[in-house]
Write a protein that holds these residues in place. Structure first.
Motif, PDB file in Angstrom:
ATOM      1  N   LYS A  66      16.695  19.805 -18.791  1.00  0.00           N
ATOM      2  CA  LYS A  66      16.449  20.740 -17.691  1.00  0.00           C
ATOM      3  C   LYS A  66      15.831  19.932 -16.559  1.00  0.00           C
ATOM      4  CE  LYS A  66      17.340  24.522 -20.100  1.00  0.00           C
ATOM      5  NZ  LYS A  66      18.560  25.241 -19.911  1.00  0.00           N
ATOM      6  N   THR A  67      16.320  20.125 -15.335  1.00  0.00           N
ATOM      7  CA  THR A  67      15.753  19.421 -14.188  1.00  0.00           C
ATOM      8  C   THR A  67      15.202  20.435 -13.191  1.00  0.00           C
ATOM      9  OG1 THR A  67      17.888  19.320 -13.036  1.00  0.00           O
ATOM     10  CG2 THR A  67      17.318  17.458 -14.453  1.00  0.00           C
ATOM     11  N   HIS A  68      14.314  19.961 -12.342  1.00  0.00           N
ATOM     12  CA  HIS A  68      13.637  20.836 -11.394  1.00  0.00           C
ATOM     13  C   HIS A  68      14.286  20.853 -10.014  1.00  0.00           C
ATOM     14  CE1 HIS A  68      10.409  19.617 -14.276  1.00  0.00           C
ATOM     15  NE2 HIS A  68      10.348  20.935 -14.349  1.00  0.00           N
ATOM     16  N   TYR A  69      15.190  19.912  -9.760  1.00  0.00           N
ATOM     17  CA  TYR A  69      15.721  19.797  -8.398  1.00  0.00           C
ATOM     18  C   TYR A  69      17.039  19.046  -8.413  1.00  0.00           C
ATOM     19  CZ  TYR A  69      15.973  18.410  -3.475  1.00  0.00           C
ATOM     20  OH  TYR A  69      16.378  18.215  -2.189  1.00  0.00           O
ATOM     21  N   LYS A  70      17.910  19.409  -7.488  1.00  0.00           N
ATOM     22  CA  LYS A  70      19.139  18.646  -7.247  1.00  0.00           C
ATOM     23  C   LYS A  70      19.255  18.453  -5.742  1.00  0.00           C
ATOM     24  CE  LYS A  70      24.117  18.527  -7.636  1.00  0.00           C
ATOM     25  NZ  LYS A  70      25.341  19.306  -7.887  1.00  0.00           N
ATOM     26  N   GLY A  71      19.286  17.199  -5.315  1.00  0.00           N
ATOM     27  CA  GLY A  71      19.378  16.898  -3.891  1.00  0.00           C
ATOM     28  C   GLY A  71      18.822  15.524  -3.586  1.00  0.00           C
ATOM     29  N   THR A  72      18.428  15.313  -2.335  1.00  0.00           N
ATOM     30  CA  THR A  72      17.948  13.996  -1.912  1.00  0.00           C
ATOM     31  C   THR A  72      16.466  13.949  -1.554  1.00  0.00           C
ATOM     32  OG1 THR A  72      18.612  14.459   0.367  1.00  0.00           O
ATOM     33  CG2 THR A  72      20.198  13.271  -1.019  1.00  0.00           C
ATOM     34  N   ASN A  73      15.814  15.102  -1.428  1.00  0.00           N
ATOM     35  CA  ASN A  73      14.427  15.116  -0.991  1.00  0.00           C
ATOM     36  C   ASN A  73      13.611  16.089  -1.851  1.00  0.00           C
ATOM     37  OD1 ASN A  73      12.130  14.691   0.485  1.00  0.00           O
ATOM     38  ND2 ASN A  73      12.840  15.747   2.307  1.00  0.00           N
ATOM     39  N   PRO A  74      13.228  15.670  -3.069  1.00  0.00           N
ATOM     40  CA  PRO A  74      12.496  16.581  -3.955  1.00  0.00           C
ATOM     41  C   PRO A  74      11.219  17.095  -3.306  1.00  0.00           C
ATOM     42  CG  PRO A  74      13.051  14.526  -5.083  1.00  0.00           C
ATOM     43  CD  PRO A  74      13.395  14.345  -3.646  1.00  0.00           C
ATOM     44  N   PRO A  75      11.033  18.412  -3.239  1.00  0.00           N
ATOM     45  CA  PRO A  75       9.873  18.963  -2.535  1.00  0.00           C
ATOM     46  C   PRO A  75       8.542  18.681  -3.228  1.00  0.00           C
ATOM     47  CG  PRO A  75      11.077  20.702  -3.659  1.00  0.00           C
ATOM     48  CD  PRO A  75      11.896  19.449  -3.795  1.00  0.00           C
ATOM     49  N   PHE A  76       8.577  18.300  -4.475  1.00  0.00           N
ATOM     50  CA  PHE A  76       7.345  18.048  -5.221  1.00  0.00           C
ATOM     51  C   PHE A  76       7.006  16.563  -5.308  1.00  0.00           C
ATOM     52  CE2 PHE A  76      10.939  19.071  -7.976  1.00  0.00           C
ATOM     53  CZ  PHE A  76      11.147  17.863  -8.602  1.00  0.00           C
ATOM     54  N   SER A  77       7.757  15.713  -4.604  1.00  0.00           N
ATOM     55  CA  SER A  77       7.469  14.274  -4.612  1.00  0.00           C
ATOM     56  C   SER A  77       6.799  13.881  -3.306  1.00  0.00           C
ATOM     57  CB  SER A  77       8.746  13.468  -4.797  1.00  0.00           C
ATOM     58  OG  SER A  77       9.559  13.606  -3.651  1.00  0.00           O
ATOM     59  N   ARG A  78       6.274  12.694  -3.291  1.00  0.00           N
ATOM     60  CA  ARG A  78       5.573  12.219  -2.097  1.00  0.00           C
ATOM     61  C   ARG A  78       6.440  11.229  -1.330  1.00  0.00           C
ATOM     62  NH1 ARG A  78      -0.672  11.503  -3.927  1.00  0.00           N
ATOM     63  NH2 ARG A  78      -0.893  13.639  -4.621  1.00  0.00           N
ATOM     64  N   ASN A  79       6.979  11.690  -0.226  1.00  0.00           N
ATOM     65  CA  ASN A  79       7.731  10.829   0.690  1.00  0.00           C
ATOM     66  C   ASN A  79       8.899  10.108   0.033  1.00  0.00           C
ATOM     67  OD1 ASN A  79       5.894  11.512   2.752  1.00  0.00           O
ATOM     68  ND2 ASN A  79       4.504   9.915   2.051  1.00  0.00           N
ATOM     69  N   ILE A  80       9.518  10.704  -0.963  1.00  0.00           N
ATOM     70  CA  ILE A  80      10.666  10.076  -1.610  1.00  0.00           C
ATOM     71  C   ILE A  80      11.928  10.743  -1.092  1.00  0.00           C
ATOM     72  CG2 ILE A  80      11.892   9.726  -3.779  1.00  0.00           C
ATOM     73  CD1 ILE A  80       9.167   9.515  -5.142  1.00  0.00           C
ATOM     74  N   VAL A  81      12.842   9.912  -0.566  1.00  0.00           N
ATOM     75  CA  VAL A  81      14.146  10.385  -0.142  1.00  0.00           C
ATOM     76  C   VAL A  81      15.175   9.547  -0.891  1.00  0.00           C
ATOM     77  CG1 VAL A  81      15.728  10.708   1.789  1.00  0.00           C
ATOM     78  CG2 VAL A  81      13.273  11.045   2.128  1.00  0.00           C
TER      79      VAL A  81
ATOM     80  N   LYS B 260      19.011   8.198  -1.992  1.00  0.00           N
ATOM     81  CA  LYS B 260      20.192   7.809  -1.231  1.00  0.00           C
ATOM     82  C   LYS B 260      21.385   8.727  -1.459  1.00  0.00           C
ATOM     83  CE  LYS B 260      19.195   2.984  -0.511  1.00  0.00           C
ATOM     84  NZ  LYS B 260      19.200   2.852   0.914  1.00  0.00           N
ATOM     85  N   TYR B 261      21.404   9.435  -2.576  1.00  0.00           N
ATOM     86  CA  TYR B 261      22.503  10.353  -2.873  1.00  0.00           C
ATOM     87  C   TYR B 261      21.938  11.537  -3.658  1.00  0.00           C
ATOM     88  CZ  TYR B 261      22.277   7.667  -7.214  1.00  0.00           C
ATOM     89  OH  TYR B 261      21.839   7.040  -8.349  1.00  0.00           O
ATOM     90  N   PRO B 262      22.591  12.700  -3.575  1.00  0.00           N
ATOM     91  CA  PRO B 262      22.090  13.873  -4.303  1.00  0.00           C
ATOM     92  C   PRO B 262      21.976  13.581  -5.794  1.00  0.00           C
ATOM     93  CG  PRO B 262      23.799  14.513  -2.763  1.00  0.00           C
ATOM     94  CD  PRO B 262      23.779  13.002  -2.796  1.00  0.00           C
ATOM     95  N   SER B 263      20.807  13.828  -6.339  1.00  0.00           N
ATOM     96  CA  SER B 263      20.522  13.502  -7.732  1.00  0.00           C
ATOM     97  C   SER B 263      19.845  14.669  -8.430  1.00  0.00           C
ATOM     98  CB  SER B 263      19.584  12.290  -7.805  1.00  0.00           C
ATOM     99  OG  SER B 263      20.150  11.187  -7.166  1.00  0.00           O
ATOM    100  N   TYR B 264      19.936  14.663  -9.759  1.00  0.00           N
ATOM    101  CA  TYR B 264      19.203  15.615 -10.592  1.00  0.00           C
ATOM    102  C   TYR B 264      17.847  14.988 -10.883  1.00  0.00           C
ATOM    103  CZ  TYR B 264      23.622  18.042 -11.323  1.00  0.00           C
ATOM    104  OH  TYR B 264      24.789  18.730 -11.139  1.00  0.00           O
ATOM    105  N   VAL B 265      16.782  15.712 -10.511  1.00  0.00           N
ATOM    106  CA  VAL B 265      15.428  15.168 -10.576  1.00  0.00           C
ATOM    107  C   VAL B 265      14.529  16.129 -11.351  1.00  0.00           C
ATOM    108  CG1 VAL B 265      13.440  14.476  -9.179  1.00  0.00           C
ATOM    109  CG2 VAL B 265      15.743  14.078  -8.321  1.00  0.00           C
ATOM    110  N   MET B 266      13.634  15.546 -12.129  1.00  0.00           N
ATOM    111  CA  MET B 266      12.624  16.366 -12.793  1.00  0.00           C
ATOM    112  C   MET B 266      11.249  15.791 -12.492  1.00  0.00           C
ATOM    113  SD  MET B 266      13.138  15.255 -16.806  1.00  0.00           S
ATOM    114  CE  MET B 266      12.111  16.516 -17.444  1.00  0.00           C
ATOM    115  N   LYS B 267      10.245  16.655 -12.555  1.00  0.00           N
ATOM    116  CA  LYS B 267       8.867  16.188 -12.424  1.00  0.00           C
ATOM    117  C   LYS B 267       8.576  15.314 -13.635  1.00  0.00           C
ATOM    118  CE  LYS B 267       7.428  20.397 -10.131  1.00  0.00           C
ATOM    119  NZ  LYS B 267       6.624  21.619 -10.239  1.00  0.00           N
ATOM    120  N   ASP B 268       7.897  14.211 -13.411  1.00  0.00           N
ATOM    121  CA  ASP B 268       7.568  13.300 -14.507  1.00  0.00           C
ATOM    122  C   ASP B 268       6.584  13.992 -15.447  1.00  0.00           C
ATOM    123  OD1 ASP B 268       6.801  11.294 -16.236  1.00  0.00           O
ATOM    124  OD2 ASP B 268       6.408   9.824 -14.665  1.00  0.00           O
TER     125      ASP B 268
END
Length: 116
Positions: free
Chosen positions: A27-42, A44-52
């Motif tokens: 299960k991931t928390h975000y799909k895209g290029t700019n996770p709203p819960f990260s700090r200044n991370i953009v 390069k391509y839309p990715s599936y991201v989860m909070k560590d």
């Protein structure tokens, strides 16, 4: 319409991530290029991201699990046996079909992966 209170956490959308190559399922928390819960991370391509899950809450640490193949759209993880990144992300099947369009260094990596 009810207003949310300051102590109330916003509803999070959960994405199902499953690599079509190796079958990892998370299960991931975000799909895209700019996770709203990260700090200044953009990314390069839309990715599936989860909070560590191993970092303290509120630190903004993330784990990138994978993305969709640029060519066929299949979901693949970042494991080198499942995908290849060269300017864009590719599943290995598409990368192998396009092998002649890549630089020599990338061709060599793909040939090594084929041997395994």
């Amino acid at each position: 319409m009810e207003a949310s209170t300051p102590n109330e956490e916003p509803v999070q959308i959960i994405y199902d991530f499953k690599c079509t190559s190796c079958g990892i399922d998370e299960k991931t928390h975000y799909k895209g290029t700019n996770p709203p819960f990260s700090r200044n991370i953009v990314l390069k391509y839309p990715s599936y991201v989860m909070k560590d899950p191993f970092s303290p809450p509120g630190k903004g640490e993330i784990l990138v699990l994978g993305s969709d193949c640029t060519i066929c759209g299949q979901t693949v993880c970042i494991n080198k046996e499942c995908s290849l990144f060269y300017k864009k992300n590719y599943c290995l099947d598409c990368a192998k079909n396009l092998i002649e369009t890549f630089p020599v260094e990338i061709k060599n990596k793909l040939v090594q992966i084929k041997k395994k």
